[in-house]
Write an enzyme that holds these catalytic residues in place. Structure first.
Site, PDB file in Angstrom:
ATOM      1  N   ARG A  31      -3.721 -10.396   4.537  1.00 50.55           N
ATOM      2  CA  ARG A  31      -4.106 -10.348   3.120  1.00 50.55           C
ATOM      3  C   ARG A  31      -2.922  -9.800   2.320  1.00 50.55           C
ATOM      4  NH1 ARG A  31      -6.443  -6.670  -0.468  1.00 50.55           N
ATOM      5  NH2 ARG A  31      -7.952  -7.603  -1.932  1.00 50.55           N
ATOM      6  N   LYS A  59       0.808  -1.218   0.000  1.00 52.39           N
ATOM      7  CA  LYS A  59       0.000   0.000   0.000  1.00 52.39           C
ATOM      8  C   LYS A  59       0.843   1.271   0.000  1.00 52.39           C
ATOM      9  CE  LYS A  59      -4.437  -1.784   1.316  1.00 52.39           C
ATOM     10  NZ  LYS A  59      -5.573  -1.766   2.238  1.00 52.39           N
TER      11      LYS A  59
END
Length: 287
Positions: free
Chosen positions: A266, A232
């Site tokens: 995840r 991210k």
């Protein structure tokens, strides 16, 4: 918790569970277009399973900032054939990353095992936005009827750039309480709920770091915590790196998450994250 046909011991400092990301989209921030055909998606699912993924999380709409919205029908056409084929070919748990009720219903018919809702049960298909006060959650009702587990992620309509520190953390807690209220009103059982702090969603760079730093707070709710931070932007902003060079930052963040109570991770890079998490778990679990 039973996920699909498998039992998992979920909770702080339990054996880490790996959720491999399978985006069947043309425009996801890190892997858009790489797995948007049935053959490519199945091959990548097999690779992640071989590398140790416990769950395959399928997404049919990019949630990156500025991504083009897709209709529920288009999302259904992307994800349902993949869900069906994975369930036919592999003995694995399948999660569907969607907030749209119509897609959720279709995914359920296709064979999903887990709902992964990045809107935290607070999406209204009527307004194509967050639920209005007093509006019921159709997504929560679908989950409750199905009896399947759901990941409830923290999200909000817009960033609150002027809030920081304890006040911001309290706001996350309040938002999650609202999602949990919707879950309870619909009849979702406590043992079917997983929380996600929503790192990367409606948060500034500093708020992303803070929500990860204080992720242990979520344990107070009493539900398993999923951490979805793979590649991210806060990692890229911290290390000044593009999406395809954020592996080390992802691994470091996941190890931090494990040491602060997260139990499902995840990730895009299954092998590397699994090895790191299995190692820290082995060290931590010694008596």
């Amino acid at each position: 918790m039973k996920l699909g046909n498998r039992e998992f011991d979920l909770g702080p400092f339990k054996k880490p569970v790996i959720m491999g990301i399978l985006n069947v989209t043309p425009d996801s921030f890190s892997d858009g277009g790489k797995y948007d055909s049935l053959d490519k998606a199945l091959k990548h699912a097999e690779e992640m399973i071989d590398e140790g993924a416990d769950i395959i999380d399928i997404g049919g709409e990019s949630t990156r900032p500025g991504a083009i919205k897709v209709t529920a029908q288009e999302e259904i056409e992307r994800v349902c054939p993949i869900i069906e084929k994975i369930k036919e070919n592999f003995d694995t748990v399948v999660s569907l990353d969607t907030f749209k009720p119509a897609t959720a219903r279709a995914g359920l018919s296709a064979g999903l095992d887990i709902f992964n809702d990045v809107m935290g049960l607070r999406y209204s298909s009527r307004t194509d936005s967050f639920l209005l006060d007093g509006e019921k959650s159709e997504m929560a009702e679908i989950v409750a009827e199905s009896g399947k587990p759901v990941v409830i992620m923290h999200n909000r309509k817009q960033k609150m750039e002027d809030i920081s520190g304890e006040a911001y953390l309290d706001m996350i807690d309040d938002d999650l309480r609202d999602s949990l209220r919707l879950a309870k009103e619909a009849g979702i059982k406590d043992e079917m709920i997983i929380l996600d702090p929503g790192v990367g969603f409606a948060k500034t760079y500093e708020q992303n770091l803070l929500s990860l730093k204080e992720v242990e707070r979520l344990n107070a709710f009493g539900y398993p915590v999923l951490l979805g931070i793979s590649r991210k932007s806060y990692i890229g902003n911290t290390l000044n790196l593009p999406e395809n060079e954020r592996l080390e930052g992802t691994v470091a963040s996941d190890v931090y998450g494990f040491l602060h109570g997260c139990c499902i991770f995840r990730v895009h890079d299954v092998k590397e994250n699994k090895r790191a998490l299995d190692m820290v778990y082995k060290i931590y679990s010694q008596q």
